[in-house]
Write a protein that holds these residues in place. Sequence first.
Motif, PDB file in Angstrom:
ATOM      1  N   ASP A 120       0.804  -1.222   0.000  1.00 22.61           N
ATOM      2  CA  ASP A 120       0.000   0.000   0.000  1.00 22.61           C
ATOM      3  C   ASP A 120       0.833   1.266   0.000  1.00 22.61           C
ATOM      4  OD1 ASP A 120       0.894  -0.073   2.575  1.00 22.61           O
ATOM      5  OD2 ASP A 120      -1.070  -0.029   3.533  1.00 22.61           O
TER       6      ASP A 120
ATOM      7  N   ARG B 140      -0.785   1.283  -7.997  1.00 21.72           N
ATOM      8  CA  ARG B 140      -2.045   1.268  -7.267  1.00 21.72           C
ATOM      9  C   ARG B 140      -1.838   0.442  -6.007  1.00 21.72           C
ATOM     10  NH1 ARG B 140      -5.249  -3.618  -9.187  1.00 21.72           N
ATOM     11  NH2 ARG B 140      -3.788  -4.597 -10.625  1.00 21.72           N
TER      12      ARG B 140
ATOM     13  N   GLU C 289      -9.438  -4.640   0.362  1.00 26.79           N
ATOM     14  CA  GLU C 289     -10.563  -4.167  -0.441  1.00 26.79           C
ATOM     15  C   GLU C 289     -10.273  -4.231  -1.938  1.00 26.79           C
ATOM     16  OE1 GLU C 289     -11.252  -0.424   1.817  1.00 26.79           O
ATOM     17  OE2 GLU C 289     -13.323  -1.095   1.862  1.00 26.79           O
ATOM     18  N   THR C 290      -9.084  -3.799  -2.355  1.00 26.03           N
ATOM     19  CA  THR C 290      -8.802  -3.813  -3.796  1.00 26.03           C
ATOM     20  C   THR C 290      -8.588  -5.235  -4.306  1.00 26.03           C
ATOM     21  OG1 THR C 290      -6.389  -3.529  -3.573  1.00 26.03           O
ATOM     22  CG2 THR C 290      -7.708  -1.525  -3.664  1.00 26.03           C
ATOM     23  N   GLU C 291      -8.196  -6.149  -3.428  1.00 21.92           N
ATOM     24  CA  GLU C 291      -7.946  -7.524  -3.881  1.00 21.92           C
ATOM     25  C   GLU C 291      -9.007  -8.507  -3.373  1.00 21.92           C
ATOM     26  OE1 GLU C 291      -4.201  -8.525  -5.567  1.00 21.92           O
ATOM     27  OE2 GLU C 291      -3.420  -8.209  -3.534  1.00 21.92           O
TER      28      GLU C 291
ATOM     29  N   THR D 188     -19.435  -7.575  -7.894  1.00 22.06           N
ATOM     30  CA  THR D 188     -19.010  -6.271  -7.399  1.00 22.06           C
ATOM     31  C   THR D 188     -20.191  -5.566  -6.740  1.00 22.06           C
ATOM     32  OG1 THR D 188     -19.433  -5.239  -9.534  1.00 22.06           O
ATOM     33  CG2 THR D 188     -17.212  -6.010  -9.148  1.00 22.06           C
TER      34      THR D 188
END
Lengths: 423, 423
Positions: free
Chosen positions: B204, B220, B225-227, B272
């Motif tokens: 991060d 990024r 959350e992103t993964e 999603t």
Amino acid sequence: VINAGKSQHNEDQACCEVVFVERRPSPRGQLVPGEGGGESGRVRAGVARKHDREGAQQWDVRKGFYFHYWALFDGHAGSGAAIMASKRLHLHICEQLRDLVDILQDPSLPPICLPRDARAGPVELSQVPLAEDDEEVPNDAVPRFHLEKVVSHESLVVGAIENAFKHMDDQIEEERGSQRLSGGCCALAAVYLMGKFYVANAGDSRAIIIRNGEIIPMSREFTPETERQRLQFLAFLRPELLGKEFTHLEFPRRIQPKELGKKMLYRDQNMTGWAYKKIEEEDLKFPLIYGEGKKARVMATIGVTRGLGDHDLKVFGSNIHIKPFLSCLPEVRVYDLTQYEHCPDDVLVLGTDGLWDVTDDKEVAGVVMEVLMSYEPNDPCRYTMVARELVVRSRGVLKERGWRLANDKLGSGDDISVFVIPL
Amino acid sequence: VINAGKSQHNEDQACCEVVFVERRPSPRGQLVPGEGGGESGRVRAGVARKHDREGAQQWDVRKGFYFHYWALFDGHAGSGAAIMASKRLHLHICEQLRDLVDILQDPSLPPICLPRDARAGPVELSQVPLAEDDEEVPNDAVPRFHLEKVVSHESLVVGAIENAFKHMDDQIEEERGSQRLSGGCCALAAVYLMGKFYVANAGDSRAIIIRNGEIIPMSREFTPETERQRLQFLAFLRPELLGKEFTHLEFPRRIQPKELGKKMLYRDQNMTGWAYKKIEEEDLKFPLIYGEGKKARVMATIGVTRGLGDHDLKVFGSNIHIKPFLSCLPEVRVYDLTQYEHCPDDVLVLGTDGLWDVTDDKEVAGVVMEVLMSYEPNDPCRYTMVARELVVRSRGVLKERGWRLANDKLGSGDDISVFVIPL
């Protein structure tokens, strides 16, 4: 405009509907306010006024709402899946939305949890018990727990569309025997609901918005190349799916047995770059993903990685199933119509790969502007004429050396279908 | 500038090096042109001239090349992994590049296949046999097979960096016992090689380029959350990794046993959006991914999903390993310096989350412009002063109610490290 009419067999199918989502009848036969008995229900005037202004249909918001729907289905290995999906997908979307009739019309945040046995529809939301009944809730917008995610109305619609694709795929699987359905299809669907467009794509069709001459992509294509890492990851975790015939590694070309021991470029499920590895016996197997561009294939068989159907698809001459590597899940992009001022030349274009293979975004935008200019802004034909022109140009003209475009390149040999939807 | 100096323990580590990548000695003791014997080798004058012009070091291109390297390592649960990575990652990158010394300096396309036992380095590329010896090859740039992917030099560097992260992680695993290494670390590395910046990020931390006032994201963040979908997909395929304590489904909050049978919002690995499901016994397990923003965790334990180390990390009070859900693979983005004219105020900023948690891209760009303006363009201190200012501002000032920023918001309580690299 569906298909260019080049072939006898049309594997492209389409659907355009206005669908009424009726609130599900109350369970246990309870009488619901506003339903049947003439009681005055909870009319959400805000929603009703909004649709007045936009000139859309009027309806009794106590009973449900409408959505507008356009979809393209590009079939392969037969038109069975495409035909069935064109007749049913919107009904599955409707079915998923039925549980959300009241929730979507209530401006407050969707409840995280619903009471036992209740369908969301007929329950007064203010009566939904808090999960922790003794906790003080100063305001509906404040999360009730220290850690409680805020879930938007929009993401409920996205979830409904995602699950509708899943149910559609399940239905094709169930009925493929009795209906003698063959093949599979890519699916691209646009849902207009409460001021927003939801564009759901599973496959290699494509949607763009053209607004004031600007191109806004509303989908991305799912192909063996764009989904390489997902497929390799699955094959790495479940090597039995490869049936001893395939390797999950990617190589830039086929390896020959005599090259054993040499070093060759490869990529695994983790890499976007390339590196050299010493060729081992295992590497002589056929790569899971192989080929480039339109020739890229999963297990030498199929060139798209998302869509509906294909439940019986196997690697030629083997018992290896392809379906585990395919996904029926769409990517859903949302476009909020209320955020912009739109003019009569702003459109959403949906097209199958027959269009996009020979006509790029810019060329499509050019045709849109050119054709729209030649009609009065209030002529309802003008959008259909754009779609026809896009299809005709992508098909080309039959000459001695085959179908040719204006630039003398080869025209699309594929089915070509296009929706042009004024925003 | 490494760390704000707020704590006694510094888990942020950094490294800045110029690394020479020496061609690997020839196998079997062969004499290589230009190595040792004074023979005239194949000097690639184009490359040498290029670096003259840029004022970089001179070197004998027959023997190798240099790359410039900057990296930040944000440790957690101890600084052991961060310290080791800061001392070794560039050596792993160097090691991966050693096989590519000649290939990267040859303007023709990289060979798909190398001969047996050869390392790419000492072989004259023109002598590499074609995979199909009897096929006619009119030109090196033409693929030799009907289906042969073109692999760029750039993608070889990307692959080398990706594999270097993997080897670094393996080394931490191997030596963690003897070196008494604890914890793990996020890693953000920038490699400047042959006119291009390669920015590799696992974790991060964050990198941006500020060019002519414009902000260009160069990484990024990888967080629970992103993964989410990657992790849920793995857990779905390998439920045994969840140890009967966790569910792969996501819920917006914890479910209480008394809520069994109610309907609650959820997301699975494919979604999603959100939908309602009836709560079953299985759903009472703790969610694999839980929490929001900086509080999001994998199995209630760790807030980043990529990085190095963490081989011994387990869920507290259990025997469930976290490492299978973490990835050591970076995303590598490439920025071609030769494509733009750069001025002395154009910079690449690397920062750990201590910076980005309290200072956003725009604020960083503002500080960069403000500080650079107050120094002469040729003052070598000016970039260090920007880094210092960014760290000091993000730390804030100690007041009665804790460390406060200029806007009176809470300053970062984390370690804060920043590189500002002139382009």
